[in-house]
Design an enzyme around this catalytic site. Structure first.
Site, PDB file in Angstrom:
ATOM      1  N   GLU A 210       3.712  -1.208   0.569  1.00  0.00           N
ATOM      2  CA  GLU A 210       3.448   0.258   1.815  1.00  0.00           C
ATOM      3  C   GLU A 210       3.282  -0.786   3.541  1.00  0.00           C
ATOM      4  O   GLU A 210       2.473  -0.734   4.457  1.00  0.00           O
ATOM      5  CB  GLU A 210       2.102   0.268   2.094  1.00  0.00           C
ATOM      6  CG  GLU A 210       1.915   1.199   0.823  1.00  0.00           C
ATOM      7  CD  GLU A 210       0.218   1.987   0.237  1.00  0.00           C
ATOM      8  OE1 GLU A 210      -0.406   1.535   0.804  1.00  0.00           O
ATOM      9  OE2 GLU A 210       0.215   2.064  -0.368  1.00  0.00           O
ATOM     10  N   ASP A 247      -8.907  -1.686  -0.147  1.00  0.00           N
ATOM     11  CA  ASP A 247      -8.556  -0.683  -1.233  1.00  0.00           C
ATOM     12  C   ASP A 247      -8.920  -1.578  -2.921  1.00  0.00           C
ATOM     13  O   ASP A 247      -7.612  -2.222  -3.097  1.00  0.00           O
ATOM     14  CB  ASP A 247      -7.049  -0.375  -1.306  1.00  0.00           C
ATOM     15  CG  ASP A 247      -7.102   0.905  -2.843  1.00  0.00           C
ATOM     16  OD1 ASP A 247      -7.730   0.640  -3.445  1.00  0.00           O
ATOM     17  OD2 ASP A 247      -5.858   1.172  -2.637  1.00  0.00           O
ATOM     18  N   LYS A 341      -5.181  13.194  -2.756  1.00  0.00           N
ATOM     19  CA  LYS A 341      -3.539  12.821  -2.361  1.00  0.00           C
ATOM     20  C   LYS A 341      -2.927  14.027  -2.961  1.00  0.00           C
ATOM     21  O   LYS A 341      -2.878  13.908  -4.131  1.00  0.00           O
ATOM     22  CB  LYS A 341      -2.859  11.284  -3.690  1.00  0.00           C
ATOM     23  CG  LYS A 341      -3.379   9.905  -2.763  1.00  0.00           C
ATOM     24  CD  LYS A 341      -3.776   8.477  -4.062  1.00  0.00           C
ATOM     25  CE  LYS A 341      -2.711   8.007  -2.771  1.00  0.00           C
ATOM     26  NZ  LYS A 341      -3.299   6.479  -4.321  1.00  0.00           N
TER      27      LYS A 341
HETATM   28  P1  PGA Z   1      -0.259   4.257  -4.994  1.00  0.00           P
HETATM   29  O1  PGA Z   1      -1.621   3.524  -4.480  1.00  0.00           O
HETATM   30  O2  PGA Z   1       0.911   2.933  -5.146  1.00  0.00           O
HETATM   31  O3  PGA Z   1      -0.736   5.405  -6.154  1.00  0.00           O
HETATM   32  O4  PGA Z   1      -0.149   4.756  -4.361  1.00  0.00           O
HETATM   33  C1  PGA Z   1      -1.851   3.817  -3.652  1.00  0.00           C
HETATM   34  C2  PGA Z   1      -3.635   3.758  -3.253  1.00  0.00           C
HETATM   35  O5  PGA Z   1      -3.800   3.198  -4.726  1.00  0.00           O
HETATM   36  O6  PGA Z   1      -4.221   3.870  -2.443  1.00  0.00           O
HETATM   37 ZN    ZN Z   2      -6.392   3.094  -3.834  1.00  0.00          ZN
END
Ligand code: PGA
Ligand code: ZN
Length: 420
Positions: A210, A247, A341
């Site tokens: 990210e 996180d 999400k």
């Molecule tokens: P993801 O994780 O890789 O499942 O998109 C993002 C997150 O844990 O916030």
């Molecule tokens: Zn997360």
């Protein structure tokens, strides 16, 4: 009322170079809209099912051709020509057509792509910006605030090479009065952190999925300390001007009742809670995501009680944007914030229910991207339309993230809305 004339799908690549799904929805009025869905890596065990082809000869089994073929095929056959009263009716039809609890037959990636493409087409047909259409799904159609961004600075865990077990350390520009100020603040701190990384670890700017920096920190505390040093070097006061969020994504280092926080730290749930509380004493942390594992229902209420009034107890993998899990967490006092999400649950309508459930319980809501993103920016509209307190998109360096930050800037310019 919208009538779908045609639906089509396309397999495209996400920001990690893995296949994902794009859908185009054409209405009988001739209005057409295309939208792309993201994909996670640090996924929760209880997420709706992304349909992958499983052919090891192609994209290591991750192809989405079957999901795409369901859009052109079964979904189009069932929906084309039908007058749909609203988004709710479309999503309910998709859920019934699939017929499974986790959307595994047609694929949550195919279903969500259709749900979102219809939303964008319907907004166009109504002549309203997408954020107003989203606002209309949950309320009166008025957007009132912009979300405050929480932006990745450092990464470990499944989003990097596992340098530290913690997945993401984020900056929260708490004093910023506008989106523009928020982004300018974070960019300055990010640049200072990149300089510090070069000085301390001799590494050039290497980034995680990210876009977070991922140097070889000797310990988790070194990561926190570097974040504070970068905030100070940028000329800001930690806590008052720029706070931190984390996180922990602890499901990914939890096994048989223990948290393997580092090579020499195997913590019981009570010790893990003590550790998180100790970080809160030493660092200005305002939000703790997935501090405990998605299966550790027994201890989440203790974590919430311990952090109450100090930091948000935010559930991502733990809640999976799933209304049933959120209700259970509300009933047991297990969290006080939802990470939302849309693709964890698979339709806009169900994600909207999750959002409203959390709100009705007085929870805080963070609208979140996934680690595998596309250049689409509907997430910014969703966060504005649904009144997200925070938005979590990732770092400030990669275009699949910046498309959404730039969309927030455009919405700010168009509406003059205040930041939360
Ligand atoms: P993801 O994780 O890789 O499942 O998109 C993002 C997150 O844990 O916030
Ligand atoms: Zn997360």
């Amino acid at each position: 009322m919208p009538v779908i004339r045609r639906l089509s799908g396309l397999e495209i690549l996400d920001s990690r170079g893995r296949p994902t799904v794009q859908a185009t929805c054409e209405l009988s009025s001739g209005v057409m809209a295309t939208i792309s869905v993201p994909s996670g890596a640090s996924t929760g065990a209880h997420e709706a099912h992304e349909l992958r082809d499983g052919d090891p000869q192609r994209y290591r089994g991750l192809g989405c051709r079957r999901a795409v073929s369901h859009i052109h095929g079964e979904i189009q056959a069932a929906l084309a020509g039908r007058t749909l009263y609203d988004q709710g009716e479309l999503d309910q039809s998709l859920i019934e057509l699939d017929g499974t609890a986790d959307k595994s037959r047609l694929g949550a990636n195919a279903i969500l792509a259709v749900s979102l493409a219809f939303a964008r087409a319907a907004a166009l047909e109504q002549g309203v910006p997408l954020y107003r259409y989203f606002a209309g799904l949950l309320g009166d159609g008025e957007a009132r605030t912009l979300p405050r961004p929480t932006i990745n600075l450092f990464s470990g865990g499944k989003h990097a090479g596992g340098q530290v077990s913690i997945q993401d350390l984020l900056l929260v520009p708490v004093a910023a009065q506008t989106m523009d100020q928020a982004l300018a603040t974070v960019v300055e701190v990010f640049q200072c952190a990149a300089e510090l990384n070069r000085e301390r670890y001799g590494v050039r700017l290497l980034t995680a999925d990210e876009g977070g920096l991922a140097p070889p920190f000797p310990s988790i505390e070194a990561m926190w300390d570097d974040a504070l040093a970068a905030i100070r070097r940028a000329g800001f006061e930690p806590g008052r001007e720029v706070a931190l969020a984390v996180d922990v994504a602890s499901s990914h280092f939890y096994s048989e009742g223990y948290y393997a926080l580092s090579a020499d730290q195997r913590l019981s749930p009570a010790e893990m809670i003590d550790q998180i509380a100790a970080w809160l004493t030493d660092y200005p942390i305002v939000s703790v995501e997935d501090g405990l594992s998605e299966e550790d229902w027994d201890h989440w209420p203790d974590l919430r009680a311990r952090l109450d009034g100090r930091a948000l107890v935010l559930g991502d993998d733990f809640l999976c944007t799933n209304p049933a899990r959120i209700q259970r967490a509300i009933d047991s006092g297990a969290a006080n914030a939802l990470l939302l999400k849309v693709n964890q649950i698979g339709t806009l309508t169900e994600a909207g229910e999750a959002c409203q459930l959390a709100r009705a319980a007085g929870w805080h809501v963070t609208i979140s991207a996934r680690s595998g993103e596309t250049e689409d920016h509907w997430l910014a509209d969703l966060a504005v339309g649904w009144g997200g307190d925070h938005i979590k998109i990732g770092s400030i360096t990669q275009s699949e993230r910046l498309a959404k930050y730039n969309r927030l800037l455009a919405i700010e310019a168009e509406t003059g809305l205040p930041i939360r």
